[in-house]
Design an enzyme around this catalytic site. Structure first.
Site, PDB file in Angstrom:
ATOM      1  N   ASP A  31       0.849  -1.181   0.000  1.00  0.00           N
ATOM      2  CA  ASP A  31       0.000   0.000   0.000  1.00  0.00           C
ATOM      3  C   ASP A  31       0.893   1.243   0.000  1.00  0.00           C
ATOM      4  O   ASP A  31       2.099   1.152   0.248  1.00  0.00           O
ATOM      5  CB  ASP A  31      -0.900  -0.031   1.243  1.00  0.00           C
ATOM      6  CG  ASP A  31      -1.839   1.150   1.308  1.00  0.00           C
ATOM      7  OD1 ASP A  31      -2.339   1.561   0.247  1.00  0.00           O
ATOM      8  OD2 ASP A  31      -2.058   1.673   2.410  1.00  0.00           O
ATOM      9  N   LYS A  79      -9.080  18.452 -12.269  1.00  0.00           N
ATOM     10  CA  LYS A  79      -7.729  18.483 -11.702  1.00  0.00           C
ATOM     11  C   LYS A  79      -7.327  19.897 -11.275  1.00  0.00           C
ATOM     12  O   LYS A  79      -6.153  20.272 -11.328  1.00  0.00           O
ATOM     13  CB  LYS A  79      -6.700  17.927 -12.690  1.00  0.00           C
ATOM     14  CG  LYS A  79      -6.937  16.480 -13.040  1.00  0.00           C
ATOM     15  CD  LYS A  79      -5.888  15.947 -14.001  1.00  0.00           C
ATOM     16  CE  LYS A  79      -6.159  14.495 -14.353  1.00  0.00           C
ATOM     17  NZ  LYS A  79      -5.180  13.948 -15.299  1.00  0.00           N
ATOM     18  N   ARG A  84       4.972  16.840  -5.186  1.00  0.00           N
ATOM     19  CA  ARG A  84       3.636  17.013  -5.749  1.00  0.00           C
ATOM     20  C   ARG A  84       3.471  18.486  -6.088  1.00  0.00           C
ATOM     21  O   ARG A  84       3.442  19.351  -5.203  1.00  0.00           O
ATOM     22  CB  ARG A  84       2.581  16.549  -4.755  1.00  0.00           C
ATOM     23  CG  ARG A  84       2.803  15.122  -4.304  1.00  0.00           C
ATOM     24  CD  ARG A  84       1.984  14.739  -3.103  1.00  0.00           C
ATOM     25  NE  ARG A  84       0.566  14.633  -3.397  1.00  0.00           N
ATOM     26  CZ  ARG A  84      -0.310  14.035  -2.598  1.00  0.00           C
ATOM     27  NH1 ARG A  84       0.100  13.498  -1.458  1.00  0.00           N
ATOM     28  NH2 ARG A  84      -1.575  13.972  -2.917  1.00  0.00           N
ATOM     29  N   THR A  85       3.335  18.791  -7.364  1.00  0.00           N
ATOM     30  CA  THR A  85       3.361  20.177  -7.830  1.00  0.00           C
ATOM     31  C   THR A  85       1.954  20.727  -7.981  1.00  0.00           C
ATOM     32  O   THR A  85       1.005  20.002  -8.314  1.00  0.00           O
ATOM     33  CB  THR A  85       4.100  20.263  -9.174  1.00  0.00           C
ATOM     34  OG1 THR A  85       3.443  19.421 -10.133  1.00  0.00           O
ATOM     35  CG2 THR A  85       5.542  19.822  -9.020  1.00  0.00           C
ATOM     36  N   GLY A 121      -5.415   3.313  -3.210  1.00  0.00           N
ATOM     37  CA  GLY A 121      -6.696   3.899  -3.566  1.00  0.00           C
ATOM     38  C   GLY A 121      -6.604   5.374  -3.866  1.00  0.00           C
ATOM     39  O   GLY A 121      -7.613   6.021  -4.148  1.00  0.00           O
ATOM     40  N   ASP A 122      -5.395   5.915  -3.838  1.00  0.00           N
ATOM     41  CA  ASP A 122      -5.205   7.346  -4.046  1.00  0.00           C
ATOM     42  C   ASP A 122      -5.217   7.700  -5.531  1.00  0.00           C
ATOM     43  O   ASP A 122      -5.291   6.833  -6.402  1.00  0.00           O
ATOM     44  CB  ASP A 122      -3.886   7.788  -3.409  1.00  0.00           C
ATOM     45  CG  ASP A 122      -4.025   9.146  -2.751  1.00  0.00           C
ATOM     46  OD1 ASP A 122      -4.862   9.931  -3.227  1.00  0.00           O
ATOM     47  OD2 ASP A 122      -3.322   9.426  -1.762  1.00  0.00           O
ATOM     48  N   ASP A 126      -6.574  -2.831   3.387  1.00  0.00           N
ATOM     49  CA  ASP A 126      -5.522  -3.750   2.941  1.00  0.00           C
ATOM     50  C   ASP A 126      -5.710  -5.159   3.480  1.00  0.00           C
ATOM     51  O   ASP A 126      -4.913  -6.044   3.165  1.00  0.00           O
ATOM     52  CB  ASP A 126      -4.146  -3.235   3.390  1.00  0.00           C
ATOM     53  CG  ASP A 126      -3.857  -1.829   2.892  1.00  0.00           C
ATOM     54  OD1 ASP A 126      -4.190  -1.554   1.733  1.00  0.00           O
ATOM     55  OD2 ASP A 126      -3.331  -1.017   3.665  1.00  0.00           O
TER      56      ASP A 126
END
Length: 1281
Positions: free
Chosen positions: A589, A784, A832-833, A913-914, A1024
């Site tokens: 995970d 997004k 993460r931009t 799950g992301d 999980d």
């Protein structure tokens, strides 16, 4: 006289009586009265008159067809079928001639019009039996006697049969009896004088009927019990009444990870053990000793080892399951508030296992939701509450949930019991993203439809405030449990391989016994001799093999739990430690497993300058310098506002609106203000939560929640107030925390406004900026991006802020030459931009947009598309402000751990799950993908053609890691399962995003079936559990997301980095040691079987045991057990070498330590040594048989001790002690066991040199071969050491 039949034509009259049943029996029942007919006197008269005018020949020719046709039509639309086609007044039927009973039977049937057959068996007997009766007597009876027929008399006559009639009764009933003694069938005709009707019925054997009834009752009881206990549970929709207990039975609300219960424990454990051929074989051998003719030796030599093996296994399984029960009890005993109208304080504290459907409970902040609920009320006036669902779907975002509007309007929770309302909810299912229900109130209000937004699923956590809900699903019907698989008993690959080898050994036993019988001859009771040979050679399959392996597994588990380098490791299943040494795929995970789920703001790029953690303080200094300008402009705007007339508008004079007058630091100010305004973060103080009654937190997390931050704010003129940030995404928390760090703090927010605090050089003069929220555009996976339109209260300036992924924002912002390059650099760093932009709107522009936006929201058709089109009209030529980089902080030593696994030949799959973008960032930052490997993102596919194109495109990119979403995975598996699995399993790494818990388990199962390799699943959340239970080795991490995964796993570790040492060190040692131990135990049984075979062949093929009684038991226990079991201390390489050279792990997956090749090598060694020992003893035989036993057994014990020494690779002091202790025990036995050894011969010189010579001849060649092999072809680990 046989019955003669004739046909007659009869027209039914109007005065016929309808058919009546005397009982309530069905056609399947076997009753005393099997055929029942009602008719009238008129019918009898017409029947008799018409029957005399018909000929016998016509009846013979047609009666068969009439009877058959009547049976074909016996079940008609009216419920009864007629015989002979009595469907109309002109129907023709067959009638018995000569006054026979069956002739009257069919005549009466035509008069009544309907016949009901009670039983198929009675109908067949009625058709095929020949009944002798007098027709004239029957006619006399029906015409000359008048009788009364009451129900009681009829029952009495039925019981008395043909014994006679009571003539003294007021209304004597005349009965004619016709009995076929051969068939046991009695025919009775009873006439009722009241209406002239007669009844004809058959009497069958009561005893047979009763026996069949008892059998049917037993059958029905068994079937009902089977259906009740073993049939699949029926899932159904339900109505849950508010405030009233439900009468239906639903599953208990318990978390259960146990494999057994009190009733099934012993049967299931024994079944699992005797599933192994080894144990089943010895059970049959032990049972054979109960038969005296084939008994060899003492029964305890068979039952003792078998009972010991079973006792060890039962105790081990019992302890493991007891631990699971204790862990489950801890979770099930967690207490919650349940509203109660009978208690004085309005509620009672009950454990979660006692909750039932219909209970109304209160869940406090940071408490786990114990069951599936419908949200009724929240502590927030708006009726909303945030929940964390990371245990359910793996997503770290907080999700808002809404209470039912009707119940939210109530003043207090106690008022819920004062309304008459109910919920109609759908049947339980495993879809966590959908829900259908209806809320109904009897006061005439309109029904309210409910969706997933009104629910709190079990194992989610209330993030802030208090939630009151009604339980709708409990236990195994909750969404979280339905997404988990049932715990299964895992069997290691080593055990399966040993099971196959025992079958080969069994074939060898049969073959050797058959050869002995062929040489002996099949004369006399040869099968008895054959079975005795099987018993003699049964030691070729050693029962001690299971004992040694089970004890070895327990020792490996103890070593894992006591390793100081991986403290906190717990082995919950002691049956599969060897599986860790043969893992080919690790499926992990992301959230909480690879990452800590803590976002840290790392970098911001402003176009001309970039800032990181080392220069963030410069931004804070710039904002402090600009604070004086901000305060001055606010004062000017305030004076203008007071002096302006009603018709004049206030123009903003902030420096941000004029490029020519922008001072130094304006870029930093605009970027920080945009980040402080463009979000959905809400600051929550502790006072906000004090409005609801709270209890102590019972779930780990608390202030360490990834989507909650605690800061201290000093507002002007106020005391220190502690605030907590809550939001739907931890990324936004990180951004707002950073703005607070540099001097711009979010201190208040509601649905319509937002307040920021600017920190000045002097803390007493902090500035407050107030903004009005005009529009909010939330983030979606399709767009997004998210945006917000705000109006500054002082200046009235309207600004549209937008932030989102670089792939969509690059076409929205104005032209620039740095965004693409810098975003790529940050992505390569694993950040993460987010791209942030703004656009200043005039009042006219905003008013026009608002009109079009509201019209689009009211549209009936294509509402979503129209709203998106209006929003996109604003997203043009926006001013680019900054590019931010946020890091999801990884767990400790994740990068080196993944690199170790990759070098060890283990392929790592990340199932999360992301979102896709988040998964890609973590795959890069954690170095799940190697430095020289590319990343191929499989775009979203929905059709077979799209899947085909994407797979072909990925096929061309050799050596690339694959990224795929759960929806695309389903499509690829549906149409191209084999092709996809071939490509995915060949890929160096795979990332599956947006995976449901069921999909995770499905992926594990597909890898197992396609590759036949061993899998290891690692996770830390409730989502999980299915994956962990499906994998060959499940590892749960006990961390922030709770203990559910840890409790369900076979192994539990505190952090992901421990997985490397668990596999490379302990997995390797467990597999290597068990392989050596099992082969040596097999060798120990083969060598003594060889001795027995040679002895039987030499001594006239006699089926006599060479070693009797204690010698056979002591050979595999006290004399050789300790040295052989000391092999569990052996190790081929050190821990440092295993971690330094992870490539050594690759050879383990090939299974070369235990294979048919190594097995047959040990077989040859055993045959050689057994032959040398037995023939040496025979050659050196002097006078008595007892000398052969002494010489051969002593040489056998010495050979085994020397072979253990030759097998050891690294000596341990306990190994030396075991060798010396076993040798001392045997020497003592020589002096004590006078029944087996000759004391004088033992102390003679001849005994010593004979035993020594035989031992040297049996062991010296093997030592020479081992030495030469070690020098000429050493194994890889010896080259490294």
């Amino acid at each position: 006289m046989h019955i003669q039949y004739r046909t007659l034509s009869y027209a039914m009259t109007d005065n016929e009586l309808p058919l009546r049943d005397f009982d309530e029996e069905s056609e399947e029942t076997d009753s005393e009265t099997e055929l029942l007919i009602r008719h009238t006197d008129a019918a009898i008269t017409n029947s008799n008159s018409n029957s005399n005018s018909n000929s016998k020949s016509r009846s013979r020719s047609r009666i068969k067809g009439n009877v058959n046709s009547g049976q074909r039509r016996r079940k008609s639309s009216t419920g009864y079928g007629g015989i002979g086609g009595i469907g109309s007044p002109n129907s023709r039927v067959g009638s018995g001639a000569g006054g026979s009973f069956l002739g009257n039977l069919f005549s009466l049937g035509s008069a009544a019009g309907q016949i009901r057959y009670r039983n198929e068996r009675s109908r067949e007997r009625a058709r095929h039996s020949n009944i002798n009766s007098s027709g004239s007597a029957s006619r006399d009876l029906t015409s000359d006697h008048t009788i009364g027929a009451s129900a009681a008399k009829l029952a009495q006559l039925t019981q008395t049969g043909a014994a006679g009639v009571d003539s003294s009764a007021p209304h004597a009933t005349h009965v004619a009896t016709d009995t076929n003694a051969a068939n046991g069938i009695g025919a009775h005709t009873v006439i009722d004088p009241d209406n002239g009707s007669s009844t004809v019925f058959y009497q069958n054997n009561r005893r047979r009927s009763k026996s069949r009834s008892i059998a049917n009752i037993c059958k029905m009881c068994f079937c009902s019990c089977w259906k009740k206990w073993f049939r699949p549970r029926e899932l159904r929709a339900r109505t849950v009444n508010l405030g009233r207990p439900t009468t239906e039975k639903f599953p208990p609300n318990e978390i259960r990870n146990q494999k057994y219960n009190f009733i099934t424990f012993l049967p299931l454990v024994l079944f699992e053990q005797f599933r192994f051929f080894l144990n089943l074989y010895f059970l049959l051998m032990a049972l054979s000793q109960l038969y005296p003719d084939i008994r060899i030796g003492y029964p305890y030599t068979y039952w003792g080892p078998l009972g010991f093996v079973l006792m060890v296994t039962i105790c081990r399984e019992g302890v493991d399951d007891l631990r699971r029960h204790q862990r489950d009890r801890e979770v099930n005993s967690q207490k919650y508030k349940r509203l109660s109208a009978t208690h004085s304080n309005g509620y009672e504290m009950v454990p979660s296992s006692k909750l039932k459907v219909g209970d109304v409970i209160v869940v406090e902040k940071n408490e786990r939701v114990p069951a599936d609920l419908i949200l009724l009320r929240t502590s927030d006036r708006s009726g909303s509450v945030f929940v964390r669902t990371d245990q359910l779907d793996g997503e770290t975002d907080w999700k808002p949930r809404l209470a039912v509007p009707y119940t939210q309007k109530l003043c207090r929770d106690a008022d819920l019991y004062n309304i008459d309302a109910s919920f109609y909810v759908e049947k339980p299912q495993n879809d966590i993203h959908s829900f259908i229900a209806t809320f109904c109130v009897t006061d005439g209000s309109e029904d309210t439809g409910l969706s997933v937004e009104n629910t709190l699923w079990a194992n989610t956590v209330v993030a802030a405030g208090t939630a009151t809900g009604i339980v709708i699903y409990t236990g195994c019907e909750t969404r979280s449990v339905m997404n988990n698989s049932q715990p299964r008993s895992k069997v290691g690959l080593l055990d399966t391989e040993i099971n196959g080898l025992t079958k080969v050994l069994f074939c060898a036993v049969l073959g050797l016994s058959l050869v002995m019988m062929m040489l002996k001859g099949f004369g006399g009771p040869w099968y008895r001799y054959m079975f005795r040979f099987v018993l003699l050679f049964s030691y070729i399959i050693p029962i001690s093999l299971r004992v040694n392996l089970d004890m070895g597994k327990a020792f490996y588990s103890w070593q894992m739990q006591n390793d100081d380098n991986i403290k906190g490791t717990v082995v919950r299943s002691t049956t599969i430690p060897e599986e860790l040494g043969r893992i080919s795929y690790v499926l992990t995970d992301k959230t909480g497993t690879l990452t800590q789920n803590e976002m840290v703001f790392k970098k911001i790029h402003l176009g001309i300058v970039s800032h990181d953690a080392d220069t963030f303080h410069h931004i804070g200094q710039m904002i402090q310098k600009l604070s004086s300008n901000i305060l001055q402009q606010q004062q000017q705007q305030g004076s203008l506002s007071s002096s302006s007339s009603a018709g004049e508008s206030i123009k903003p004079i902030m420096f941000a609106g004029n490029r020519m007058r922008r001072p130094e630091g304006w870029r930093e100010w605009e970027a920080v203000r945009a980040l402080a305004l463009c979000h959905n973060v809400t600051p929550v103080s502790d006072d906000d939560d004090s409005h609801s009654v709270s209890t102590a937190s019972t779930v780990t997390g608390g202030n360490n929640s990834p989507t909650k931050s605690v800061i201290n704010i000093e507002a002007p003129g106020s005391t220190d107030t502690e605030h907590q940030y809550q939001a739907a995404s931890p990324d936004e928390i990180a951004l707002v925390k950073w703005t607070e760090q540099v001097g711009l703090t979010l201190i208040a927010r509601d649905l319509n406004s937002m307040t920021l605090q600017v920190k000045t050089a002097s803390d007493e003069n902090d500035i407050l900026l107030h903004y009005q929220i005009l529009q909010l555009f939330p983030f979606t996976s399709e767009s997004k991006r998210m945006g917000i339109i705000v109006r500054e209260s002082k200046s009235g300036q309207i600004t549209f802020y937008l932030k989102g992924a670089d792939v969509v924002m690059s076409t929205i912002v104005q032209y620039n030459d740095w965004l693409g390059e810098e975003s790529g650099n940050m992505a390569r760093e694993g950040l993460r931009t987010l791209v942030v932009a703004k656009k200043v709107l005039t009042d006219e522009q905003y008013n026009d947009f608002e009109t079009r936006y509201n019209a689009a929201r009211l549209s009936i058709t294509d509402r979503v598309a129209k709203v998106a089109a209006v929003t996109e009209s604003l997203e043009r030529e926006m001013e680019l402000l900054c590019l931010t980089g946020v890091e999801d902080r990884l767990q400790e030593n994740v990068r080196p751990t993944l690199e170790l696994l990759r070098n060890a030949g283990v392929r790592v799959w990340m199932l999360t799950g992301d979102k896709l973008e988040t998964a890609c960032c973590i795959a890069k930052s954690s170095q799940l993908i190697g430095r020289n490997q590319g990343l191929h993102v499989l775009r979203s596919v929905k059709t077979r053609t799209e899947a085909h194109q994407e797979l072909n495109q990925f096929r061309r990119k050799q050596g690339h890691a694959l990224v795929i979403s759960g929806e695309s995975l389903e499509v690829c598996l549906q149409y191209y399962r084999l092709e996809f699995l071939e490509l995915a399993t060949a890929s160096p790494a795979v990332v599956c995003c947006r995976c449901s818990p069921t999909q995770k388990a499905q992926v594990v199962s597909l890898i197992q079936k396609h590759t036949r390799k061993r899998t290891c699943a690692v996770g830390d959340g409730g989502n999980d559990v299915s994956m962990i239970q499906q994998a060959d080795a499940g590892v749960g991490i006990e961390g922030r997301e709770g203990r559910q995964a840890s409790l369900a796993g076979d192994f539990s570790i505190p952090q992901f980095s421990h997985i490397a040492k668990l596999l490379l060190i302990h997995g390797r040692r467990s597999y290597k040691r068990s392989a050596a131990l099992s082969q040596f135990v097999i060798h120990r049984g083969l060598i003594i079987t060889t001795l027995q075979a040679v002895f039987s062949a030499v001594f006239y093929l006699s089926s006599v045991a060479l070693y009797q009684g204690f010698l056979m038991v002591g050979y595999s226990t006290v004399y050789t057990m300790f040295p052989v079991f000391s092999l569990v201390l052996d190790q081929d390489i050190t821990s440092e070498t295993a971690v330094t050279y992870p490539e050594l792990y690759k050879d383990l997956s090939k299974g070369r330590s235990l294979s048919y090749k190594t097995f047959f090598i040990w077989v040859l060694i055993s045959i050689y040594q057994g032959g040398v020992i037995m023939y040496g003893a025979l050659i050196l035989f002097v006078d008595e048989f007892i000398h052969i036993v002494a010489i051969s057994f002593s040489a056998l014990i010495m050979t085994e001790l020397i072979m253990v020494a030759l097998t050891v690779r690294t000596w341990h002091r306990l190994m030396v002690l075991a060798e010396l202790f076993s040798l001392a025990l045997y020497l003592i036995s020589l002096a004590v066991l006078h029944d087996y050894f000759d004391w004088e011969f033992i102390w003679s010189y001849d005994f010593l040199w004979k035993v020594s010579l035989i031992t040297v001849v049996s062991c010296l060649p093997l030592y020479i071969i081992k030495f030469l092999r070690k020098k000429c072809s050493p194994p890889s680990y010896l080259k490294l050491s």
